[in-house]
Design a protein around this motif. Structure first.
Motif, PDB file in Angstrom:
ATOM      1  N   ILE A 152       2.247 -14.235   0.899  1.00  0.00           N
ATOM      2  CA  ILE A 152       2.900 -14.373   2.037  1.00  0.00           C
ATOM      3  C   ILE A 152       2.789 -12.865   2.596  1.00  0.00           C
ATOM      4  N   THR A 153       2.324 -12.702   3.629  1.00  0.00           N
ATOM      5  CA  THR A 153       2.043 -11.113   4.133  1.00  0.00           C
ATOM      6  C   THR A 153       3.122 -10.762   5.381  1.00  0.00           C
ATOM      7  N   ASN A 154       3.749  -9.768   5.238  1.00  0.00           N
ATOM      8  CA  ASN A 154       4.787  -9.730   6.275  1.00  0.00           C
ATOM      9  C   ASN A 154       4.048  -8.640   7.515  1.00  0.00           C
ATOM     10  N   ARG A 155       5.135  -8.172   8.227  1.00  0.00           N
ATOM     11  CA  ARG A 155       4.389  -7.737   9.656  1.00  0.00           C
ATOM     12  C   ARG A 155       4.091  -6.382   9.168  1.00  0.00           C
ATOM     13  N   ASP A 156       4.454  -5.578   8.057  1.00  0.00           N
ATOM     14  CA  ASP A 156       4.121  -4.283   7.749  1.00  0.00           C
ATOM     15  C   ASP A 156       2.978  -4.349   6.829  1.00  0.00           C
ATOM     16  N   GLN A 157       2.427  -5.644   6.685  1.00  0.00           N
ATOM     17  CA  GLN A 157       1.116  -5.852   5.702  1.00  0.00           C
ATOM     18  C   GLN A 157       1.578  -5.974   4.400  1.00  0.00           C
ATOM     19  N   ALA A 158       2.514  -5.678   3.815  1.00  0.00           N
ATOM     20  CA  ALA A 158       2.882  -5.859   2.313  1.00  0.00           C
ATOM     21  C   ALA A 158       2.893  -7.337   2.075  1.00  0.00           C
ATOM     22  N   GLN A 159       2.502  -7.779   0.852  1.00  0.00           N
ATOM     23  CA  GLN A 159       2.514  -8.849   0.517  1.00  0.00           C
ATOM     24  C   GLN A 159       3.364  -9.294  -0.829  1.00  0.00           C
ATOM     25  N   SER A 160       3.788 -10.727  -0.886  1.00  0.00           N
ATOM     26  CA  SER A 160       4.667 -11.013  -1.947  1.00  0.00           C
ATOM     27  C   SER A 160       3.763 -12.345  -2.418  1.00  0.00           C
TER      28      SER A 160
ATOM     29  N   ASN B 201       0.760  -1.173  -0.158  1.00  0.00           N
ATOM     30  CA  ASN B 201      -0.062   0.190  -0.062  1.00  0.00           C
ATOM     31  C   ASN B 201       0.846   1.325   0.025  1.00  0.00           C
ATOM     32  N   GLN B 202       2.092   1.305   0.731  1.00  0.00           N
ATOM     33  CA  GLN B 202       2.840   2.262   0.826  1.00  0.00           C
ATOM     34  C   GLN B 202       3.474   2.373  -0.605  1.00  0.00           C
ATOM     35  N   LEU B 203       4.311   1.367  -1.086  1.00  0.00           N
ATOM     36  CA  LEU B 203       5.419   1.463  -2.349  1.00  0.00           C
ATOM     37  C   LEU B 203       4.446   1.474  -3.790  1.00  0.00           C
ATOM     38  N   GLY B 204       3.421   0.585  -3.655  1.00  0.00           N
ATOM     39  CA  GLY B 204       2.625   0.438  -4.773  1.00  0.00           C
ATOM     40  C   GLY B 204       2.979  -0.936  -5.194  1.00  0.00           C
ATOM     41  N   ASP B 205       2.177  -1.623  -6.028  1.00  0.00           N
ATOM     42  CA  ASP B 205       2.390  -2.862  -6.722  1.00  0.00           C
ATOM     43  C   ASP B 205       3.247  -3.188  -7.861  1.00  0.00           C
ATOM     44  N   PHE B 206       4.009  -3.950  -7.899  1.00  0.00           N
ATOM     45  CA  PHE B 206       5.073  -4.348  -9.077  1.00  0.00           C
ATOM     46  C   PHE B 206       5.295  -5.609  -9.153  1.00  0.00           C
ATOM     47  N   GLU B 207       5.631  -6.182 -10.338  1.00  0.00           N
ATOM     48  CA  GLU B 207       6.305  -7.392 -10.629  1.00  0.00           C
ATOM     49  C   GLU B 207       7.552  -7.468 -10.386  1.00  0.00           C
ATOM     50  N   VAL B 208       8.224  -8.374  -9.641  1.00  0.00           N
ATOM     51  CA  VAL B 208       9.490  -8.773  -9.486  1.00  0.00           C
ATOM     52  C   VAL B 208      10.241  -9.420 -10.470  1.00  0.00           C
TER      53      VAL B 208
ATOM     54  N   CYS C 203      10.132 -11.254   8.392  1.00  0.00           N
ATOM     55  CA  CYS C 203       9.165 -11.118   9.347  1.00  0.00           C
ATOM     56  C   CYS C 203       7.561 -11.459   8.652  1.00  0.00           C
ATOM     57  N   PRO C 204       7.775 -12.671   8.217  1.00  0.00           N
ATOM     58  CA  PRO C 204       6.094 -13.271   7.538  1.00  0.00           C
ATOM     59  C   PRO C 204       5.380 -13.352   8.810  1.00  0.00           C
ATOM     60  N   GLN C 205       4.045 -12.992   8.547  1.00  0.00           N
ATOM     61  CA  GLN C 205       3.043 -13.162   9.605  1.00  0.00           C
ATOM     62  C   GLN C 205       1.997 -13.715   9.091  1.00  0.00           C
ATOM     63  N   ALA C 206       1.808 -14.197   7.918  1.00  0.00           N
ATOM     64  CA  ALA C 206       0.635 -15.034   7.271  1.00  0.00           C
ATOM     65  C   ALA C 206       0.984 -15.508   6.004  1.00  0.00           C
TER      66      ALA C 206
END
Length: 127
Positions: A113-121, A42-49, A94-97
């Protein structure tokens, strides 16, 4: 109106207690399968790695180098022809979910995979 065959999908949340074994098995069953890796933030935007790259491994390991979070998840991929060692590693700190989507036969279609900042991979597996 006829829509053809139905295609069912199932979402499963994977409990943290089994992440290590789960990712070992997921790797064994999918090594070499082409994946697309996207970051959803949500902060950095979405992008394809990366896109259409063969999976080498997904590992969950205790690192112990941070007092507030001692585990990381690492996605590694290989060369496009599947030759040689891993060529790129994506680290989720720090994965959370962890959740997966499967088809009705149990084949994994994606893993988020959701990390503690709620960013997802999000790893999408190609058929």
């Amino acid at each position: 109106m006829q829509l053809g065959l139905s295609y069912k999908r199932y979402q499963l949340d994977i409990p943290p207690a089994v992440w290590s074994e789960f990712f070992d098995q997921l790797t064994d069953e999918n090594r070499g399968r082409l994946i697309t890796l996207k970051l959803l933030d949500n902060q950095l935007g979405d992008f394809e790695v990366l896109r259409h790259t063969p999976l080498y491994a997904i590992t969950y390991a205790f690192t112990g180098d941070r007092p507030d979070c001692g585990s990381d998840l690492i996605v590694t991929v290989g060369r496009p022809q599947g030759l040689g060692e891993a060529t790129y590693a994506h680290r989720v700190v720090c994965p959370q979910a962890v959740s997966i989507v499967t088809d009705e036969d149990g084949t994994v279609l994606s893993c988020t995979i959701t990390n503690r900042d709620q960013a997802q991979s999000k790893i999408s597996f190609q058929s």
